[in-house]
Design a protein around this motif. Structure first.
Motif, PDB file in Angstrom:
ATOM      1  N   GLU A  16       0.860  -1.187   0.000  1.00 23.29           N
ATOM      2  CA  GLU A  16       0.000   0.000   0.000  1.00 23.29           C
ATOM      3  C   GLU A  16       0.896   1.236   0.000  1.00 23.29           C
ATOM      4  N   HIS A  17       0.438   2.307  -0.625  1.00 22.38           N
ATOM      5  CA  HIS A  17       1.194   3.563  -0.670  1.00 22.38           C
ATOM      6  C   HIS A  17       0.342   4.653  -0.035  1.00 22.38           C
ATOM      7  N   GLY A  18       0.714   5.048   1.166  1.00 21.33           N
ATOM      8  CA  GLY A  18      -0.100   6.012   1.899  1.00 21.33           C
ATOM      9  C   GLY A  18      -1.319   5.311   2.463  1.00 21.33           C
ATOM     10  N   ASP A  19      -2.347   6.105   2.760  1.00 19.27           N
ATOM     11  CA  ASP A  19      -3.576   5.539   3.288  1.00 19.27           C
ATOM     12  C   ASP A  19      -4.768   6.320   2.748  1.00 19.27           C
ATOM     13  N   TYR A  20      -5.947   5.940   3.173  1.00 17.15           N
ATOM     14  CA  TYR A  20      -7.178   6.570   2.694  1.00 17.15           C
ATOM     15  C   TYR A  20      -7.168   8.079   2.947  1.00 17.15           C
ATOM     16  N   PHE A  21      -6.613   8.499   4.063  1.00 13.45           N
ATOM     17  CA  PHE A  21      -6.662   9.900   4.461  1.00 13.45           C
ATOM     18  C   PHE A  21      -5.642  10.769   3.727  1.00 13.45           C
ATOM     19  N   PHE A  22      -4.522  10.189   3.343  1.00 11.65           N
ATOM     20  CA  PHE A  22      -3.518  10.887   2.533  1.00 11.65           C
ATOM     21  C   PHE A  22      -2.818   9.836   1.676  1.00 11.65           C
ATOM     22  N   PRO A  23      -3.386   9.585   0.479  1.00 11.26           N
ATOM     23  CA  PRO A  23      -2.913   8.468  -0.355  1.00 11.26           C
ATOM     24  C   PRO A  23      -1.623   8.782  -1.119  1.00 11.26           C
ATOM     25  N   LEU A  24      -0.562   8.978  -0.366  1.00  6.86           N
ATOM     26  CA  LEU A  24       0.747   9.292  -0.938  1.00  6.86           C
ATOM     27  C   LEU A  24       1.819   8.719  -0.024  1.00  6.86           C
ATOM     28  N   GLU A  25       2.864   8.217  -0.663  1.00  7.12           N
ATOM     29  CA  GLU A  25       4.024   7.736   0.077  1.00  7.12           C
ATOM     30  C   GLU A  25       5.268   8.073  -0.722  1.00  7.12           C
ATOM     31  N   ILE A  26       6.322   8.416  -0.013  1.00  4.36           N
ATOM     32  CA  ILE A  26       7.609   8.647  -0.660  1.00  4.36           C
ATOM     33  C   ILE A  26       8.593   7.660  -0.054  1.00  4.36           C
ATOM     34  N   HIS A  27       9.283   6.953  -0.925  1.00  2.65           N
ATOM     35  CA  HIS A  27      10.313   6.049  -0.423  1.00  2.65           C
ATOM     36  C   HIS A  27      11.610   6.264  -1.185  1.00  2.65           C
ATOM     37  N   MET A  28      12.700   6.065  -0.466  1.00  7.25           N
ATOM     38  CA  MET A  28      14.037   6.208  -1.008  1.00  7.25           C
ATOM     39  C   MET A  28      14.488   4.837  -1.501  1.00  7.25           C
ATOM     40  N   ASP A  29      15.051   4.796  -2.689  1.00  4.67           N
ATOM     41  CA  ASP A  29      15.514   3.536  -3.255  1.00  4.67           C
ATOM     42  C   ASP A  29      16.976   3.643  -3.656  1.00  4.67           C
ATOM     43  N   ASN A  30      17.800   2.786  -3.062  1.00  7.16           N
ATOM     44  CA  ASN A  30      19.188   2.624  -3.454  1.00  7.16           C
ATOM     45  C   ASN A  30      19.230   1.307  -4.215  1.00  7.16           C
ATOM     46  N   LEU A  31      19.462   1.379  -5.511  1.00  9.44           N
ATOM     47  CA  LEU A  31      19.358   0.172  -6.325  1.00  9.44           C
ATOM     48  C   LEU A  31      20.403  -0.876  -5.964  1.00  9.44           C
ATOM     49  N   ASP A  32      21.498  -0.470  -5.327  1.00 11.11           N
ATOM     50  CA  ASP A  32      22.504  -1.439  -4.867  1.00 11.11           C
ATOM     51  C   ASP A  32      21.926  -2.392  -3.834  1.00 11.11           C
ATOM     52  N   GLU A  33      20.867  -1.989  -3.160  1.00 13.27           N
ATOM     53  CA  GLU A  33      20.290  -2.796  -2.086  1.00 13.27           C
ATOM     54  C   GLU A  33      19.303  -3.854  -2.586  1.00 13.27           C
ATOM     55  N   PHE A  34      18.922  -3.785  -3.857  1.00 13.69           N
ATOM     56  CA  PHE A  34      17.989  -4.758  -4.410  1.00 13.69           C
ATOM     57  C   PHE A  34      18.757  -5.957  -4.967  1.00 13.69           C
ATOM     58  N   PRO A  35      18.145  -7.144  -4.959  1.00 15.11           N
ATOM     59  CA  PRO A  35      18.813  -8.306  -5.542  1.00 15.11           C
ATOM     60  C   PRO A  35      19.229  -8.027  -6.992  1.00 15.11           C
ATOM     61  N   ASN A  36      20.492  -8.251  -7.284  1.00  9.48           N
ATOM     62  CA  ASN A  36      21.071  -8.006  -8.611  1.00  9.48           C
ATOM     63  C   ASN A  36      20.935  -6.550  -9.054  1.00  9.48           C
ATOM     64  N   GLY A  37      20.740  -5.639  -8.116  1.00 10.85           N
ATOM     65  CA  GLY A  37      20.643  -4.219  -8.441  1.00 10.85           C
ATOM     66  C   GLY A  37      19.406  -3.860  -9.243  1.00 10.85           C
ATOM     67  N   LEU A  38      18.393  -4.704  -9.185  1.00 10.72           N
ATOM     68  CA  LEU A  38      17.199  -4.521 -10.012  1.00 10.72           C
ATOM     69  C   LEU A  38      15.951  -4.416  -9.143  1.00 10.72           C
ATOM     70  N   MET A  39      15.224  -3.303  -9.293  1.00 12.56           N
ATOM     71  CA  MET A  39      13.891  -3.192  -8.710  1.00 12.56           C
ATOM     72  C   MET A  39      12.968  -3.830  -9.740  1.00 12.56           C
ATOM     73  N   GLY A  40      12.483  -5.014  -9.440  1.00 18.60           N
ATOM     74  CA  GLY A  40      11.791  -5.842 -10.418  1.00 18.60           C
ATOM     75  C   GLY A  40      10.500  -5.270 -10.978  1.00 18.60           C
ATOM     76  N   CYS A  41      10.052  -5.905 -12.041  1.00 16.33           N
ATOM     77  CA  CYS A  41       8.832  -5.505 -12.756  1.00 16.33           C
ATOM     78  C   CYS A  41       7.624  -5.555 -11.842  1.00 16.33           C
ATOM     79  N   HIS A  42       6.851  -4.476 -11.880  1.00 10.93           N
ATOM     80  CA  HIS A  42       5.611  -4.394 -11.123  1.00 10.93           C
ATOM     81  C   HIS A  42       4.763  -3.268 -11.697  1.00 10.93           C
ATOM     82  N   TRP A  43       3.533  -3.215 -11.260  1.00 13.26           N
ATOM     83  CA  TRP A  43       2.626  -2.123 -11.627  1.00 13.26           C
ATOM     84  C   TRP A  43       1.674  -1.893 -10.451  1.00 13.26           C
ATOM     85  N   HIS A  44       1.020  -0.741 -10.475  1.00 14.16           N
ATOM     86  CA  HIS A  44       0.033  -0.396  -9.446  1.00 14.16           C
ATOM     87  C   HIS A  44      -0.886   0.663 -10.020  1.00 14.16           C
TER      88      HIS A  44
END
Length: 185
Positions: A16-44
């Motif tokens: 989930e990203h945010g909530d009903y009252f404020f449907p927003l979220e910000i997240h920091m992504d360091n690609l070195d921290e993901f397996p194989n440096g890849l934030m995998g395929c997804h949609w929302h």
């Protein structure tokens, strides 16, 4: 090591990203921290603005490739399959502003939703929009993404309103750069 993006069998992100009252979220992504440096395929069903702080990111969005350098941003439309990885050998860090389009249009079926938000969300020709560092308009949008991040981190009085205004200003700039998408009255 960060866990890969959790998805269902259709690659829809489960988080989930945010909530009903404020449907927003910000997240920091360091690609070195993901397996194989890849934030995998997804949609929302949310839209997102990404801003690269360090290095260069290679985004794949609905089969198209976008190379985004530090100081640049990328809009990713709702329901578009996407992934990110570092471009080259350097470290890549970016933040992602993920939010429900209702923050732009208010209530469903409003004139703002009908005229200015839904045409973008429903366009198969508009999976993403690149905010480079050359165009003054794009630089202004990139600066607004930084301001959104700042307001979100500080959470001072009125931060939600300030974020909503900045989201709408970026959206307006994006529309003005792509007026052919907006149906004629």
């Amino acid at each position: 090591m960060r866990l890969p993006v959790q998805t269902d069998n259709n690659l829809q992100e489960l988080a989930e990203h945010g909530d009903y009252f404020f449907p927003l979220e910000i997240h920091m992504d360091n690609l070195d921290e993901f397996p194989n440096g890849l934030m995998g395929c997804h949609w929302h069903n949310q839209v997102e603005y990404n801003y690269v702080l360090e290095g260069t990111a290679q985004f794949q969005v609905s089969g198209r490739t976008y190379i985004v350098h530090a100081g640049e941003g990328l809009f990713i439309n709702s329901n578009c399959l996407h992934q990110a990885q570092a471009f080259g050998d350097e470290k890549c860090v970016f933040f992602c502003i993920v939010f429900q389009p209702a923050l732009l249009s208010g209530f469903p079926n409003s004139i703002i939703a009908q005229k200015y938000v839904l045409p973008i969300l429903e366009s198969k020709e508009f999976p993403a929009f690149y905010f480079d560092s050359c165009s003054p308009l794009h630089r202004d949008c990139n600066q607004k993404m930084l301001e959104i991040h700042h307001f979100y981190q500080d959470k001072a009085d009125f931060y939600e309103i300030q974020i909503q205004i900045l989201l709408q200003e970026i959206w307006l700039s994006m529309l003005r750069s792509n007026e052919e998408i907006i149906p004629a009255p």
